[in-house]
Design a protein around this motif. Structure first.
Motif, mmCIF file in Angstrom:
data_model
loop_
_atom_site.group_PDB
_atom_site.id
_atom_site.type_symbol
_atom_site.label_atom_id
_atom_site.label_comp_id
_atom_site.label_asym_id
_atom_site.label_seq_id
_atom_site.Cartn_x
_atom_site.Cartn_y
_atom_site.Cartn_z
ATOM 1 N N ALA A 236 0.832 -1.203 0.000
ATOM 2 C CA ALA A 236 0.000 0.000 0.000
ATOM 3 C C ALA A 236 0.871 1.260 0.000
ATOM 4 O O ALA A 236 0.578 2.238 -0.695
ATOM 5 N N ALA A 237 1.941 1.237 0.791
ATOM 6 C CA ALA A 237 2.855 2.381 0.844
ATOM 7 C C ALA A 237 3.574 2.559 -0.484
ATOM 8 O O ALA A 237 3.790 3.684 -0.942
ATOM 9 N N ARG A 239 2.447 1.673 -3.465
ATOM 10 C CA ARG A 239 1.475 2.211 -4.426
ATOM 11 C C ARG A 239 1.284 3.707 -4.211
ATOM 12 O O ARG A 239 1.256 4.482 -5.174
ATOM 13 N N GLU A 240 1.141 4.121 -2.950
ATOM 14 C CA GLU A 240 0.943 5.534 -2.654
ATOM 15 C C GLU A 240 2.172 6.349 -3.061
ATOM 16 O O GLU A 240 2.053 7.417 -3.661
ATOM 17 N N LEU A 243 2.387 6.571 -6.880
ATOM 18 C CA LEU A 243 1.384 7.491 -7.415
ATOM 19 C C LEU A 243 1.806 8.942 -7.168
ATOM 20 O O LEU A 243 1.711 9.797 -8.072
ATOM 21 N N ARG A 244 2.267 9.226 -5.968
ATOM 22 C CA ARG A 244 2.714 10.580 -5.662
ATOM 23 C C ARG A 244 3.891 10.984 -6.559
ATOM 24 O O ARG A 244 3.948 12.114 -7.054
#
Length: 282
Positions: A236-237, A239-240, A243-244
């Motif tokens: 999850a980290a 992916r975040e 994306l950022r």
């Protein structure tokens, strides 16, 4: 003074370096003064290194290898010594950084450590304390050796425009630092983008972060605060963070536009300026 024979060579790379220096020097039948004369330093410095009181430099290690004909042993060892001088909480990240196939960095306030000049790094590392500053700078420069490998990692850095205007170390240091960025930009596997002030609110507002990608291992996202660093391979980290970073790259100037901005700031903000008497100010 600590007796060198009481040192445990397995205690640290620095202890091992000192222990080996003493052992090989004695095998060669040389005094500390004689070795110092050969490598152009004092006998006192040789003694300090042999007792793990002083951290050797890469240049010293190269001269030592030539003097004692060690086949490059100390030059190879000094890399471990210098890496061991990084903050304990940062060392795991440095080890992963050295293994990464791709390094993606967003920097909100400072030039990325892999791209800092020695003078810029000295100003950054000495902002709070000057204790062991030479060693800290040498350790940071040692990290940069991954950029000169035969197969270096892909390095992509997005920096806030604020980094160019935050005067670290004085105008001359900043001018040299920006010139260094332009020179590094010429390497095909290293790219720099500047996120302009005009971008307004952006995906990097929470702060600087790095993404490391590997050939066979899970990706890692790295952040840090003023106390320590934080690494995670949590999907999850990742992916975040990815994306950022995509959003930051899209909002930033192109590589070519970024180089033009760096050059313009270098000349307009940190170039030679006339003093009231007509002389140039460096």
């Amino acid at each position: 003074m600590v007796n060198i024979r009481s040192l445990d060579p397995s205690a640290s790379p620095l202890d091992y370096y000192g222990w080996e220096l003493r052992r090989l020097r004695e095998e060669a039948g040389l005094s500390q003064q004689q070795v110092g004369d050969i490598v152009f330093c004092s006998a006192s410095l040789i003694g300090q290194i042999e007792t793990a009181k002083k951290v050797p430099t890469r240049k010293f290690s190269e001269q030592l290898d030539a003097a004692l004909m060690t086949g490059g042993a100390f030059t190879r060892l000094v890399g471990l010594v210098l890496k061991s001088q990084l903050p304990a909480w940062f060392q795991p990240y440095a080890e992963m950084e050295a293994k990464a196939a791709c390094i993606y960095s967003f920097q909100a306030q400072l030039v990325d450590g892999l791209l800092q000049t020695p003078d810029y790094a000295r100003a950054v590392l000495g902002a709070r304390t000057v204790d062991d500053l030479d060693t800290k700078v040498a350790a940071r420069m040692e990290r940069q050796r991954i950029l000169d490998r035969a197969s270096p990692p892909l390095v992509w850095v997005v920096m806030s425009e604020a980094v160019l205007h935050q005067e670290i170390g004085g105008r001359a240091v900043m001018r040299n630092q920006l010139a260094h960025l332009l020179a590094m930009q010429e390497r095909e596997w290293l790219k720099i983008q500047i996120l302009p002030f005009a971008a307004g609110a952006h995906a990097g507002l929470p702060g600087s972060f790095n993404l490391l990608r590997f050939e066979d291992d899970p990706d890692i996202v790295y952040t840090e605060d003023f106390v320590q660093g934080h690494m995670t391979a949590d999907p999850a980290a990742i992916r975040e963070g990815s994306l950022r970073y995509d959003h930051l790259q899209a909002a930033a100037f192109s590589v070519e536009e970024s180089a033009a901005l760096i050059a313009r700031v270098m000349e307009e903000r940190y170039g030679d300026q006339p003093a009231p008497d007509g002389r140039a100010l460096a």
